[in-house]
Design an enzyme around this catalytic site. Structure first.
Site, PDB file in Angstrom:
ATOM      1  N   LYS A 171       0.851  -1.200   0.000  1.00 50.10           N
ATOM      2  CA  LYS A 171       0.000   0.000   0.000  1.00 50.10           C
ATOM      3  C   LYS A 171       0.884   1.247   0.000  1.00 50.10           C
ATOM      4  O   LYS A 171       1.775   1.366   0.831  1.00 50.10           O
ATOM      5  CB  LYS A 171      -0.890   0.018   1.239  1.00 50.10           C
ATOM      6  CG  LYS A 171      -1.869  -1.159   1.314  1.00 50.10           C
ATOM      7  CD  LYS A 171      -2.584  -1.186   2.655  1.00 50.10           C
ATOM      8  CE  LYS A 171      -1.644  -1.352   3.808  1.00 50.10           C
ATOM      9  NZ  LYS A 171      -2.292  -1.541   5.112  1.00 50.10           N
ATOM     10  N   THR A 204      -7.354  10.235   7.445  1.00 51.07           N
ATOM     11  CA  THR A 204      -6.998   8.913   6.882  1.00 51.07           C
ATOM     12  C   THR A 204      -6.854   7.863   7.979  1.00 51.07           C
ATOM     13  O   THR A 204      -6.167   6.856   7.787  1.00 51.07           O
ATOM     14  CB  THR A 204      -5.683   9.005   6.073  1.00 51.07           C
ATOM     15  OG1 THR A 204      -4.663   9.522   6.936  1.00 51.07           O
ATOM     16  CG2 THR A 204      -5.827   9.879   4.845  1.00 51.07           C
ATOM     17  N   GLY A 206      -7.464   4.710   9.813  1.00 52.53           N
ATOM     18  CA  GLY A 206      -8.122   3.442   9.501  1.00 52.53           C
ATOM     19  C   GLY A 206      -8.151   3.067   8.034  1.00 52.53           C
ATOM     20  O   GLY A 206      -8.848   2.123   7.647  1.00 52.53           O
ATOM     21  N   THR A 207      -7.354   3.753   7.204  1.00 56.60           N
ATOM     22  CA  THR A 207      -7.378   3.426   5.764  1.00 56.60           C
ATOM     23  C   THR A 207      -6.908   1.992   5.502  1.00 56.60           C
ATOM     24  O   THR A 207      -7.493   1.282   4.683  1.00 56.60           O
ATOM     25  CB  THR A 207      -6.482   4.404   4.968  1.00 56.60           C
ATOM     26  OG1 THR A 207      -5.217   4.505   5.633  1.00 56.60           O
ATOM     27  CG2 THR A 207      -7.107   5.767   4.860  1.00 56.60           C
ATOM     28  N   GLY A 208      -5.856   1.585   6.218  1.00 56.29           N
ATOM     29  CA  GLY A 208      -5.308   0.236   5.993  1.00 56.29           C
ATOM     30  C   GLY A 208      -6.296  -0.842   6.410  1.00 56.29           C
ATOM     31  O   GLY A 208      -6.486  -1.842   5.708  1.00 56.29           O
ATOM     32  N   CYS A 209      -6.949  -0.639   7.563  1.00 54.76           N
ATOM     33  CA  CYS A 209      -7.945  -1.612   8.043  1.00 54.76           C
ATOM     34  C   CYS A 209      -9.099  -1.707   7.048  1.00 54.76           C
ATOM     35  O   CYS A 209      -9.576  -2.802   6.712  1.00 54.76           O
ATOM     36  CB  CYS A 209      -8.513  -1.184   9.400  1.00 54.76           C
ATOM     37  SG  CYS A 209      -7.261  -0.945  10.671  1.00 54.76           S
TER      38      CYS A 209
HETATM   39  N1  LIG Z   1      -4.590  10.574   0.693  1.00 51.32           N
HETATM   40  C1  LIG Z   1      -4.962   9.483   0.038  1.00 51.32           C
HETATM   41  N2  LIG Z   1      -5.697   9.562  -1.094  1.00 51.32           N
HETATM   42  C2  LIG Z   1      -6.092   8.435  -1.742  1.00 51.32           C
HETATM   43  N3  LIG Z   1      -5.777   7.198  -1.349  1.00 51.32           N
HETATM   44  C3  LIG Z   1      -5.038   7.049  -0.230  1.00 51.32           C
HETATM   45  C4  LIG Z   1      -4.590   8.171   0.531  1.00 51.32           C
HETATM   46  N4  LIG Z   1      -3.892   7.703   1.620  1.00 51.32           N
HETATM   47  C5  LIG Z   1      -3.924   6.353   1.542  1.00 51.32           C
HETATM   48  N5  LIG Z   1      -4.582   5.953   0.416  1.00 51.32           N
HETATM   49  C6  LIG Z   1      -4.873   4.565   0.038  1.00 51.32           C
HETATM   50  O1  LIG Z   1      -5.432   3.930   1.194  1.00 51.32           O
HETATM   51  C7  LIG Z   1      -5.048   2.559   1.251  1.00 51.32           C
HETATM   52  C8  LIG Z   1      -4.350   2.274   2.578  1.00 51.32           C
HETATM   53  O2  LIG Z   1      -3.006   2.708   2.480  1.00 51.32           O
HETATM   54  P1  LIG Z   1      -2.114   3.235   3.671  1.00 51.32           P
HETATM   55  O3  LIG Z   1      -2.666   4.536   4.156  1.00 51.32           O
HETATM   56  O4  LIG Z   1      -0.710   3.216   3.158  1.00 51.32           O
HETATM   57  O5  LIG Z   1      -2.343   2.101   4.779  1.00 51.32           O
HETATM   58  P2  LIG Z   1      -2.078   2.130   6.353  1.00 51.32           P
HETATM   59  O6  LIG Z   1      -3.289   2.755   6.998  1.00 51.32           O
HETATM   60  O7  LIG Z   1      -1.915   0.688   6.688  1.00 51.32           O
HETATM   61  O8  LIG Z   1      -0.834   2.943   6.574  1.00 51.32           O
HETATM   62  C9  LIG Z   1      -4.183   2.333   0.004  1.00 51.32           C
HETATM   63  O9  LIG Z   1      -4.994   1.866  -1.047  1.00 51.32           O
HETATM   64  C10 LIG Z   1      -3.641   3.736  -0.298  1.00 51.32           C
HETATM   65  O10 LIG Z   1      -3.250   3.892  -1.637  1.00 51.32           O
HETATM   66  C1  LIG Z   2      -7.304  -1.152  17.008  1.00 52.44           C
HETATM   67  C2  LIG Z   2      -6.534  -0.595  15.863  1.00 52.44           C
HETATM   68  N1  LIG Z   2      -6.167  -1.405  14.859  1.00 52.44           N
HETATM   69  C3  LIG Z   2      -5.451  -0.921  13.831  1.00 52.44           C
HETATM   70  C4  LIG Z   2      -5.086   0.403  13.791  1.00 52.44           C
HETATM   71  C5  LIG Z   2      -4.250   0.945  12.660  1.00 52.44           C
HETATM   72  O1  LIG Z   2      -5.090   1.254  11.656  1.00 52.44           O
HETATM   73  P1  LIG Z   2      -4.623   1.794  10.242  1.00 52.44           P
HETATM   74  O2  LIG Z   2      -5.624   1.382   9.260  1.00 52.44           O
HETATM   75  O3  LIG Z   2      -3.210   1.403   9.964  1.00 52.44           O
HETATM   76  O4  LIG Z   2      -4.748   3.335  10.461  1.00 52.44           O
HETATM   77  P2  LIG Z   2      -3.998   4.346  11.416  1.00 52.44           P
HETATM   78  O5  LIG Z   2      -4.342   4.139  12.842  1.00 52.44           O
HETATM   79  O6  LIG Z   2      -2.556   4.088  11.156  1.00 52.44           O
HETATM   80  O7  LIG Z   2      -4.503   5.651  10.950  1.00 52.44           O
HETATM   81  C6  LIG Z   2      -5.502   1.230  14.846  1.00 52.44           C
HETATM   82  N2  LIG Z   2      -5.189   2.545  14.866  1.00 52.44           N
HETATM   83  N3  LIG Z   2      -6.212   0.708  15.883  1.00 52.44           N
END
Ligand SMILES: Nc1ncnc2c1ncn2[C@@H]1O[C@H](COP(=O)(O)OP(=O)(O)O)[C@@H](O)[C@H]1O
Ligand SMILES: Cc1ncc(COP(=O)(O)OP(=O)(O)O)c(N)n1
Length: 270
Positions: A171, A204, A206-209
């Site tokens: 990602k 953003t 929780g985007t990864g979850c």
């Molecule tokens: N600002 C943004 N605009 C559009 N897509 C985004 C943005 N930030 C993250 N993404 C997308 O959200 C998803 C989660 O990515 P990411 O944020 O790297 O995960 P995590 O929360 O685990 O760090 C991916 O598909 C990424 O390309």
């Molecule tokens: C309970 C819990 N699980 C996972 C996360 C991390 O979530 P993620 O989608 O990587 O987003 P961010 O927290 O990094 O914004 C969390 N925060 N809490």
């Protein structure tokens, strides 16, 4: 269709179990859960963590798996080696698609996985995973390489596949640039990239979850890996680009909008 998420609870509702269940619901699958830890969390950060005992993780797994016909499982925050080992031992040999989101550190900096658990993640859980969805810092920790170039990204993905994973989705949310790019590596196939415009926002959390839960829901419905990652990318992009502006810090994404817009979203695939 029934899915299972094994993850931590986010009291703020934007990440973890709550984000997963909302995403499952919006995509038309029934979500069940095994809670590995409670977090006292909001849009300003993680204020406390209370891990579940391994015995109670085991009890939740047993309760769900002996009653429900689960068709895909995802993991998120697993917190410690004991929980990882329990989850891996329970899921091994069940033949169910397993999507591992190797959650390590929340965006605010809180550690959601103990440092000494990386080996258990690599040696016990990833060898039985169908898909692993690391962000760039997580891919660096798992592969032991720093990732600055396309070549390093490719090599890190190969390192993760060599642990036994069938598919790695790198990602790109943490990369610079005006595009949000995710690179998809499926064992034995030509890698491809999913690309959208990057939406300028601080919301953003929780985007990864959300991405990995959408992927799990689509796999549970029987979609191919290629179809499932594309739909998950659409889901998360719509959720990010239609923010709810909730809370005083880094807010959650919008889990309703994919259904409202019937999944209409431009994603470039190359
Ligand atoms: N600002 C943004 N605009 C559009 N897509 C985004 C943005 N930030 C993250 N993404 C997308 O959200 C998803 C989660 O990515 P990411 O944020 O790297 O995960 P995590 O929360 O685990 O760090 C991916 O598909 C990424 O390309
Ligand atoms: C309970 C819990 N699980 C996972 C996360 C991390 O979530 P993620 O989608 O990587 O987003 P961010 O927290 O990094 O914004 C969390 N925060 N809490």
């Amino acid at each position: 269709m029934i899915t299972l998420t094994i993850a931590g609870s986010d009291s703020g509702g934007g990440a973890g179990i709550q984000a997963d269940i909302k995403t499952f619901q919006e995509l038309g699958v029934f979500g069940t859960s095994v809670i590995t830890a409670l977090t006292a969390q909001n849009t300003l950060g993680v204020h406390g963590i209370f891990p579940t005992t391994v015995q109670f993780v085991e009890a939740q797994l047993k309760a769900v798996l002996e009653d429900f016909n689960v068709t895909a499982i995802k993991t998120g925050m697993l917190f410690n080696s004991e929980i990882i080992e329990c989850v891996a031992a329970t899921l091994k040999n069940r033949g169910l698609p397993l999507i591992v989101d190797p959650v390590m550190i929340a965006k605010g900096g809180a550690s959601l996985l103990q440092q000494e658990s990386i080996q258990a993640l690599k040696n016990k859980l990833l060898p039985i995973a169908t898909v692993c969805t690391p962000n760039i810092p997580e891919a660096e920790v798992i592969s032991g390489r720093s990732i600055h170039t396309e070549q390093e990204l490719f090599l890190a993905a190969q390192d993760i596949i060599s642990l036994g994973v069938q598919c790695v989705v790198m990602k790109g949310g943490h990369l610079a640039g005006d595009k949000a790019i995710d690179a998809v590596f499926i064992k034995g196939e030509v890698p491809f990239v999913l690309e959208t415009n990057r939406f300028e926002t601080k919301h953003t959390h929780g985007t990864g979850c959300t991405f990995s839960a959408a992927l799990t829901a689509e796999i549970a419905k029987g979609k191919s890996l290629q179809e499932a990652v594309l739909e998950a990318k659409k889901f998360v992009h719509l959720a990010i680009s239609n923010p709810l502006n909730i809370g005083h810090g880094f807010g959650p994404t919008n889990h309703f909008v994919y259904r409202q817009l019937e999944g209409k979203c431009d994603v470039v695939c190359h």
